[in-house]
Design an enzyme around this catalytic site. Structure first.
Site, short mmCIF file in Angstrom:
data_model
loop_
_atom_site.label_atom_id
_atom_site.label_comp_id
_atom_site.label_asym_id
_atom_site.label_seq_id
_atom_site.Cartn_x
_atom_site.Cartn_y
_atom_site.Cartn_z
N GLY A 127 -2.24 4.45 -4.41
CA GLY A 127 -2.19 3.18 -5.14
C GLY A 127 -1.26 3.13 -6.33
O GLY A 127 -1.09 2.07 -6.92
N LEU A 146 0.82 -1.19 0.00
CA LEU A 146 0.00 0.00 0.00
C LEU A 146 0.86 1.25 0.00
O LEU A 146 2.01 1.23 0.42
CB LEU A 146 -0.96 0.02 1.19
N CYS A 147 0.25 2.32 -0.51
CA CYS A 147 0.89 3.63 -0.51
C CYS A 147 -0.21 4.66 -0.26
O CYS A 147 -1.20 4.36 0.41
CB CYS A 147 1.65 3.87 -1.82
N HIS A 148 -0.06 5.87 -0.78
CA HIS A 148 -1.06 6.92 -0.53
C HIS A 148 -2.33 6.70 -1.36
O HIS A 148 -3.42 6.59 -0.82
CB HIS A 148 -0.44 8.29 -0.81
N ILE A 205 -3.94 4.14 1.24
CA ILE A 205 -4.42 4.48 2.58
C ILE A 205 -5.55 5.52 2.50
O ILE A 205 -6.40 5.58 3.38
CB ILE A 205 -3.27 4.94 3.50
#
Length: 108
Positions: A69, A65-67, A94
């Protein structure tokens, strides 16, 4: 072969079921300090090439996961090319987690 992406709802259901998955957060330290999901493994995207083989199980199931995607999709593709075949990206990152699953996670 697993789909490249999985939804936040699917990730939440798997965590609630006690499935053995590693949530790999590839955002930068300041982002993780701003908003995070408990129990994640935090390895910034730039550090991953040096740390992947030491910190991750190539046979394990990994959800990146990141901010939003985008980085997680890139990392998922890279990890799969390195032999981590059971890797998926959490669609929406997220940000989507905060919107759909846990509104207490700050949005930024």
């Amino acid at each position: 072969m697993l789909d490249f992406e999985t939804s936040v709802a699917q990730v939440k259901a798997r965590l609630d079921a006690g499935d053995s998955i590693v949530l790999l957060d590839v955002r930068e330290s300041w982002e993780i300090e701003t908003a995070s999901i408990a129990g994640t493994l935090n390895i910034p995207m730039g550090d991953l090439p040096a740390r992947a083989n030491n910190d991750l199980d190539p046979d394990g199931e990994i959800v990146v996961l990141c901010h939003h995607g985008a980085r997680s999709l890139n990392v998922t593709a890279w990890l799969r090319n390195q032999g981590f075949e059971r890797t998926q990206s959490m669609a929406g990152g997220i940000e989507q987690w905060s919107r759909e699953i846990d509104p207490t996670v700050p949005r930024y």
